[in-house]
Motif scaffolding. Sequence first.
Motif, PDB file in Angstrom:
ATOM      1  N   THR A   3      15.743   1.173  14.595  1.00  0.00           N
ATOM      2  CA  THR A   3      16.126   0.980  13.198  1.00  0.00           C
ATOM      3  C   THR A   3      15.964   2.241  12.373  1.00  0.00           C
ATOM      4  OG1 THR A   3      13.912   0.185  12.661  1.00  0.00           O
ATOM      5  CG2 THR A   3      15.577  -1.465  13.221  1.00  0.00           C
ATOM      6  N   SER A   4      15.156   3.197  12.817  1.00  0.00           N
ATOM      7  CA  SER A   4      14.963   4.412  12.031  1.00  0.00           C
ATOM      8  C   SER A   4      16.260   5.205  11.910  1.00  0.00           C
ATOM      9  CB  SER A   4      13.858   5.282  12.634  1.00  0.00           C
ATOM     10  OG  SER A   4      14.249   5.773  13.892  1.00  0.00           O
ATOM     11  N   GLN A   5      17.171   5.053  12.835  1.00  0.00           N
ATOM     12  CA  GLN A   5      18.438   5.774  12.769  1.00  0.00           C
ATOM     13  C   GLN A   5      19.388   5.161  11.739  1.00  0.00           C
ATOM     14  OE1 GLN A   5      18.811   8.642  14.349  1.00  0.00           O
ATOM     15  NE2 GLN A   5      16.769   8.347  15.177  1.00  0.00           N
ATOM     16  N   ASN A   6      19.135   3.929  11.326  1.00  0.00           N
ATOM     17  CA  ASN A   6      20.023   3.250  10.396  1.00  0.00           C
ATOM     18  C   ASN A   6      19.647   3.459   8.940  1.00  0.00           C
ATOM     19  OD1 ASN A   6      21.380   2.196  12.601  1.00  0.00           O
ATOM     20  ND2 ASN A   6      20.053   0.432  12.700  1.00  0.00           N
ATOM     21  N   ILE A   7      18.429   3.901   8.670  1.00  0.00           N
ATOM     22  CA  ILE A   7      17.975   4.070   7.297  1.00  0.00           C
ATOM     23  C   ILE A   7      18.102   5.539   6.909  1.00  0.00           C
ATOM     24  CG2 ILE A   7      16.059   3.806   5.697  1.00  0.00           C
ATOM     25  CD1 ILE A   7      14.965   1.643   7.577  1.00  0.00           C
ATOM     26  N   LEU A   8      18.817   5.791   5.818  1.00  0.00           N
ATOM     27  CA  LEU A   8      19.027   7.152   5.342  1.00  0.00           C
ATOM     28  C   LEU A   8      18.349   7.322   3.991  1.00  0.00           C
ATOM     29  CD1 LEU A   8      22.826   7.399   6.154  1.00  0.00           C
ATOM     30  CD2 LEU A   8      20.923   8.250   7.531  1.00  0.00           C
ATOM     31  N   PHE A   9      17.656   8.429   3.809  1.00  0.00           N
ATOM     32  CA  PHE A   9      16.935   8.693   2.575  1.00  0.00           C
ATOM     33  C   PHE A   9      17.438   9.964   1.915  1.00  0.00           C
ATOM     34  CE2 PHE A   9      13.875   6.356   5.216  1.00  0.00           C
ATOM     35  CZ  PHE A   9      13.532   5.342   4.350  1.00  0.00           C
ATOM     36  N   MET A  10      17.377   9.982   0.584  1.00  0.00           N
ATOM     37  CA  MET A  10      17.638  11.176  -0.222  1.00  0.00           C
ATOM     38  C   MET A  10      16.385  11.376  -1.066  1.00  0.00           C
ATOM     39  SD  MET A  10      19.911  13.540  -1.288  1.00  0.00           S
ATOM     40  CE  MET A  10      21.561  12.947  -0.975  1.00  0.00           C
ATOM     41  N   LEU A  11      15.700  12.493  -0.871  1.00  0.00           N
ATOM     42  CA  LEU A  11      14.444  12.753  -1.558  1.00  0.00           C
ATOM     43  C   LEU A  11      14.645  13.785  -2.662  1.00  0.00           C
ATOM     44  CD1 LEU A  11      13.792  12.303   1.682  1.00  0.00           C
ATOM     45  CD2 LEU A  11      11.504  12.399   0.772  1.00  0.00           C
ATOM     46  N   ASP A  12      13.867  13.649  -3.732  1.00  0.00           N
ATOM     47  CA  ASP A  12      13.934  14.648  -4.789  1.00  0.00           C
ATOM     48  C   ASP A  12      12.976  15.792  -4.464  1.00  0.00           C
ATOM     49  OD1 ASP A  12      11.431  13.707  -5.457  1.00  0.00           O
ATOM     50  OD2 ASP A  12      11.957  13.136  -7.495  1.00  0.00           O
ATOM     51  N   HIS A  13      12.954  16.793  -5.329  1.00  0.00           N
ATOM     52  CA  HIS A  13      12.204  18.014  -5.065  1.00  0.00           C
ATOM     53  C   HIS A  13      10.688  17.802  -5.013  1.00  0.00           C
ATOM     54  CE1 HIS A  13      12.046  17.670  -9.425  1.00  0.00           C
ATOM     55  NE2 HIS A  13      10.963  18.430  -9.373  1.00  0.00           N
ATOM     56  N   LEU A  18       7.150  14.856   2.442  1.00  0.00           N
ATOM     57  CA  LEU A  18       7.455  13.523   2.958  1.00  0.00           C
ATOM     58  C   LEU A  18       8.768  13.548   3.734  1.00  0.00           C
ATOM     59  CD1 LEU A  18       6.988  10.478   3.185  1.00  0.00           C
ATOM     60  CD2 LEU A  18       8.141  10.236   0.976  1.00  0.00           C
ATOM     61  N   GLY A  19       9.738  14.292   3.241  1.00  0.00           N
ATOM     62  CA  GLY A  19      11.010  14.417   3.941  1.00  0.00           C
ATOM     63  C   GLY A  19      10.849  14.995   5.336  1.00  0.00           C
ATOM     64  N   ASP A  20       9.991  15.997   5.459  1.00  0.00           N
ATOM     65  CA  ASP A  20       9.711  16.558   6.785  1.00  0.00           C
ATOM     66  C   ASP A  20       9.113  15.510   7.715  1.00  0.00           C
ATOM     67  OD1 ASP A  20      10.628  19.131   6.217  1.00  0.00           O
ATOM     68  OD2 ASP A  20       8.658  19.815   5.514  1.00  0.00           O
ATOM     69  N   HIS A  21       8.182  14.737   7.200  1.00  0.00           N
ATOM     70  CA  HIS A  21       7.548  13.694   8.014  1.00  0.00           C
ATOM     71  C   HIS A  21       8.551  12.604   8.414  1.00  0.00           C
ATOM     72  CE1 HIS A  21       3.465  15.201   7.713  1.00  0.00           C
ATOM     73  NE2 HIS A  21       3.687  15.427   6.427  1.00  0.00           N
ATOM     74  N   THR A  30      17.234  13.683   3.744  1.00  0.00           N
ATOM     75  CA  THR A  30      17.816  14.915   3.220  1.00  0.00           C
ATOM     76  C   THR A  30      17.351  15.113   1.787  1.00  0.00           C
ATOM     77  OG1 THR A  30      19.872  16.167   2.965  1.00  0.00           O
ATOM     78  CG2 THR A  30      19.943  13.837   2.382  1.00  0.00           C
ATOM     79  N   TRP A  31      17.457  16.325   1.317  1.00  0.00           N
ATOM     80  CA  TRP A  31      17.084  16.641  -0.054  1.00  0.00           C
ATOM     81  C   TRP A  31      17.866  17.858  -0.505  1.00  0.00           C
ATOM     82  CZ3 TRP A  31      13.733  16.580   4.054  1.00  0.00           C
ATOM     83  CH2 TRP A  31      13.404  17.803   4.596  1.00  0.00           C
TER      84      TRP A  31
END
Length: 70
Positions: A3-13, A18-21, A30-31
């Motif tokens: 399921t981790s491949q199905n969830i996409l995140f956009m992180l702010d600055h 957290l984005g790296d983790h 992505t950010w």
Amino acid sequence: MDTSQNILFMLDHMLLKLGDHLRILGYGATWETTIRTHELTLRANCEGRVVVTRNTRLVEQYPRLIEPLC
């Protein structure tokens, strides 16, 4: 099914570490550090990503879009 491949995140600055983790764990994260929050939310909406931020006023400033604008 992973399921981790199905969830996409956009992180702010504010959440780059957290984005790296999230990427290490296999999530699509992505950010973009050069765009403003409004542009970030629009891009995330177009790409079907979940916005992750520490901005507690984001919901008040930018209501959720039902339909993508792209």
